[in-house]
Design a protein around this motif. Sequence first.
Motif, PDB file in Angstrom:
ATOM      1  N   HIS A 123       0.809  -1.318  -0.090  1.00 55.13           N
ATOM      2  CA  HIS A 123       0.008  -0.079   0.007  1.00 55.13           C
ATOM      3  C   HIS A 123       0.798   1.110  -0.021  1.00 55.13           C
ATOM      4  O   HIS A 123       0.587   2.253  -0.603  1.00 55.13           O
ATOM      5  CB  HIS A 123      -0.976  -0.003   1.290  1.00 55.13           C
ATOM      6  CG  HIS A 123      -1.986   0.928   1.010  1.00 55.13           C
ATOM      7  ND1 HIS A 123      -2.770   1.005   2.142  1.00 55.13           N
ATOM      8  CD2 HIS A 123      -2.615   1.861   0.192  1.00 55.13           C
ATOM      9  CE1 HIS A 123      -3.861   2.011   2.024  1.00 55.13           C
ATOM     10  NE2 HIS A 123      -3.467   2.542   0.833  1.00 55.13           N
ATOM     11  N   HIS A 169      -4.216   2.963  -8.018  1.00 56.32           N
ATOM     12  CA  HIS A 169      -4.529   2.896  -6.595  1.00 56.32           C
ATOM     13  C   HIS A 169      -5.711   4.282  -6.267  1.00 56.32           C
ATOM     14  O   HIS A 169      -6.457   4.179  -5.349  1.00 56.32           O
ATOM     15  CB  HIS A 169      -3.614   3.118  -5.544  1.00 56.32           C
ATOM     16  CG  HIS A 169      -3.953   2.997  -4.053  1.00 56.32           C
ATOM     17  ND1 HIS A 169      -4.745   1.886  -3.815  1.00 56.32           N
ATOM     18  CD2 HIS A 169      -3.882   3.784  -3.193  1.00 56.32           C
ATOM     19  CE1 HIS A 169      -4.975   2.288  -2.311  1.00 56.32           C
ATOM     20  NE2 HIS A 169      -4.374   3.313  -2.112  1.00 56.32           N
ATOM     21  N   HIS A 184      -6.951   8.316   6.265  1.00 54.41           N
ATOM     22  CA  HIS A 184      -6.307   7.820   5.013  1.00 54.41           C
ATOM     23  C   HIS A 184      -6.942   8.435   3.629  1.00 54.41           C
ATOM     24  O   HIS A 184      -6.533   8.614   2.645  1.00 54.41           O
ATOM     25  CB  HIS A 184      -5.910   6.407   4.864  1.00 54.41           C
ATOM     26  CG  HIS A 184      -5.252   5.927   3.677  1.00 54.41           C
ATOM     27  ND1 HIS A 184      -3.792   6.152   3.520  1.00 54.41           N
ATOM     28  CD2 HIS A 184      -5.598   5.243   2.550  1.00 54.41           C
ATOM     29  CE1 HIS A 184      -3.686   5.657   2.430  1.00 54.41           C
ATOM     30  NE2 HIS A 184      -4.550   4.966   1.860  1.00 54.41           N
TER      31      HIS A 184
HETATM   32 ZN   LIG Z   1      -4.286   4.412  -0.088  1.00 50.25          ZN
END
Ligand SMILES: [Zn+2]
Length: 266
Positions: A103, A116, A200
């Motif tokens: 990630h 992403h 996030h």
């Molecule tokens: Zn992310």
Amino acid sequence: MPSQETALRLSCFLGVLVAMAVLEAVLPRRARAVERRRRWPANLGVVALSAVVLRLLFPATAVGVALATEAHGGGLLPWLGLPGWAAVAVAVVLLDLAIYLQHVLFHAVPALWRLHRMHHADLDFDVTTGVRFHPVEIVLSMVLKLMVVVALGAPALAVLIFEVLLNATSMFNHANLRLPLALDAALRAVLVTPDMHRVHHSTDPRETNSNYGFNIALWDRLFATYRAQPALGHIGMEIGLAEFRDPAGQRIDRMLLQPLRDGDGK
Ligand SMILES: [Zn+2]
């Protein structure tokens, strides 16, 4: 065996999806920015598409590859000679570390970020955000996961547990869910909670580049990427990406082509 595996995965996916959708209706954290009918068909459509793409491109599942590796006795964990239960536990934890590092990589490398980014361009943060990934990202993730499974010699049971768990925790920690703050504080000592992961999905890049964990909450603290709360609070923060604000972009064809674009209308 493969059909049992598919049935288990599908029933866990649907069970957690419905459970989170019900909890979101009872205990919502934020008011929605966009109606669900504009987001959910595309978010769920992209999951179905990824499942078909994986089935077509990969002759075996990660569990199948782990079974084949187990039969040959290769990889790090068999070499260590751990008892069976310990090898399963260590493999689940190390697979989770691998997903955390992957990630971070998908945020750091510009070409990977383009893929992403589609996950982050969701204008709301709810259970379906947790499964909204570009099919090319899903394919790359599968390749990386197979490499880790073979290198570790991960037990097939560990791979199955990890995949079902990751799918479930991803839907949980993306849920638009208002957990009691004391429960959130206790849970996030161990597991990534919705309040922890929502940070996030902030449009503030300092917040987007924090809280990369999907499952175990340890990695962000260990690698100093942990941010406890959003600067503007969970109600005041803006969800998504600054360059993709048009609700018309939440359509599956536009989502799939989004890696080729630089922003709304560009
Ligand atoms: Zn992310």
